[in-house]
Design an enzyme around this catalytic site. Sequence first.
Site, PDB file in Angstrom:
ATOM      1  NE  ARG A  70      71.991 -10.093 -12.978  1.00 45.20           N
ATOM      2  CZ  ARG A  70      73.059  -9.565 -13.531  1.00 45.20           C
ATOM      3  NH1 ARG A  70      74.226  -9.629 -12.911  1.00 45.20           N
ATOM      4  NH2 ARG A  70      73.006  -8.975 -14.702  1.00 45.20           N
ATOM      5  CB  CYS A 263      70.911  -7.106 -24.775  1.00 43.76           C
ATOM      6  SG  CYS A 263      72.185  -6.064 -24.088  1.00 43.76           S
ATOM      7  NE  ARG A 377      64.753  -7.653 -14.280  1.00 49.81           N
ATOM      8  CZ  ARG A 377      65.637  -8.423 -14.908  1.00 49.81           C
ATOM      9  NH1 ARG A 377      65.275  -9.546 -15.467  1.00 49.81           N
ATOM     10  NH2 ARG A 377      66.894  -8.048 -15.005  1.00 49.81           N
TER      11      ARG A 377
HETATM   12  C1  OXD Z   1      69.701 -10.868 -15.862  1.00 44.89           C
HETATM   13  C2  OXD Z   1      68.369 -11.455 -15.652  1.00 44.89           C
HETATM   14  O1  OXD Z   1      70.092  -9.953 -15.126  1.00 44.89           O
HETATM   15  O2  OXD Z   1      67.987 -12.320 -16.450  1.00 44.89           O
HETATM   16  O3  OXD Z   1      70.404 -11.314 -16.773  1.00 44.89           O
HETATM   17  O4  OXD Z   1      67.691 -11.105 -14.671  1.00 44.89           O
END
Ligand code: OXD
Length: 590
Positions: A70, A263, A377
Amino acid sequence: MNYKTRNRSLNRWIEEAVALCKPERVHLCDGSDVEYDELARGLVEAGKITPLKKRPNSFWCHSDPDDVARVEESTFICSEREEDCGPTNHWQDPKTMHAKLNELFDGCMQGRTMYIVPYCMGPVGSEFSIVGVQITDSVYAVLNMKIMTRMGKPALEHLGEKGTFVPGLHSVGVPLKPGQKDMFWPCNLKERRIVHFPEERRICSFGSGYGGNALLGKKCLALRIASAIGRDEGWLAEHMLILGITNPEGEKKYIAAAFPSACGKTNLAMLQPTLPGWKVECVGDDIAWIRFGKDGRLYAVNPENGYFGVAPGTSEKTNPNAMRTIERNTIFTNVALKPDGDVWWEGINGAPPPGLISWLGKPWTPESGPASHPNARYTVPSRQCPIFDPEANNPDGVPLSAIIFGGRRSSTIPLVFESLSWQHGVFLGASVSSETTAAAKGEVGKLRHDPFAMLPFCGYHMGDYFSHWLEMGKRGKNLPRIYYVNWFRKGADGRFIWPGFGENCRVLKWIFERTSGSEEGKLTPIGYVPTSLDLSGLKLSQEESLLSVDKEAWLQECEELKSYFKLFDPRMPKGLLQELQQLKERLHSS
Ligand code: OXD
Ligand code: MN
């Protein structure tokens, strides 16, 4: 090209988008498996994704090396008034932004197919669900949206003729001239921006094809736009996992927990308890929409339909249920590829095997850095989780007995403590800070404030968001108790004190029993800490530091919070300033 739906305002918006983006073809997605297979086959034939021999219906792919997370600095909340966006978001005037976006989107899909992706966040048919429509030129985004949401025909049926939807226009921002060869992972990093118009309930994302930037149902709709809708309608859109926990006597409770990105939310949501007789089941791993039920209690729904989990660090030890979940029907992005047609990442099982192709798509060598990107991911349907909760699709949600906040803190914060009241719990949420991770572009390991783990996801002024939480507390009955946990405290030797993962069930057990009124707690200046945490069979080398409250460190924390909270002036609610003052007084007199 027939892309007419039964919904007139959707048809109008599609026409506008076609006229603006000028695609070569338009495809209205039905969300079927046949469609998914065909689109995936197209990407395989183009050499952009690789089927995995070892995992049925699964693919490996990798992104542009600079489109991997992001991008918070390019994420905008374009509220009508700048002051409504607040100091933690980037604001731009909506008119100016619309003008810029019109320029960027003009002709941006030339030579490409435009996909219309209707999707439903929340169970189809539920009065609380929200329909979004993503228009995109990224097949990768379409495939991921199919996994992450209820996509296609069911969403259109839910929308009906007159329903409203959140429009989300997305483009990788790379038009193709006739005959021009496409980039491997098209993206337009120079012009990348993720834009939200909270009053219009509209999303525009340009230039990125990765994760939360491109799968608009997740962070953009289910958090940033939904948080603004929730403020207006009296509910909460939160960055929280939801889990069900059953004790050896068969009593079940539900808990929601907010931690900053990467986390351990997914690990906790799928926890395999080490304590005999305890069971955890997963409702969701990232987002919770929380509303009052008819009985006045708070109920949580997971609006998503899949997991977009961080792969590195996921293993049989840290999350065996995730390992079962991703055995099939999974898209892996930016992990490493093994020569036998399986995937690999750091932390999965020891040293890298020979012959790896790294996330950069090149043969991996020890000198070339990690074989998988730290924010690599997996995208996988939630129903594949072996401990998928039977109530996960209940349109009314599940009743919450506890809410947990937490962060990654090497010092000061004990393993667990309980707030003194709802208002004090809201103060705890507001005071979350955590060491940064690879989920967002930027430096890793730096302590930053992340109130409610919503710093990058709150679609309006954070001070108003705190007030909204306080208001919610005045309306309900039998509200969940609020806790703060920290799995990451380090001892004098610099090592983690707490083993984490499956052992975290010991903390959940204490919380479970506290909410039943059957567990002791010791009152300290910061809240209740356990007197009888079940540590049976555990060997902890620095147990005394696990729950200790260091007065000086907490007073320093208070000073730090005092200056942080100034940021939200004049919208910082008095109730939270009072909590800070009272915490200081309790510390001084301890
Ligand atoms: C985040 C995700 O960046 O869930 O929180 O991908
Ligand atoms: Mn998240």
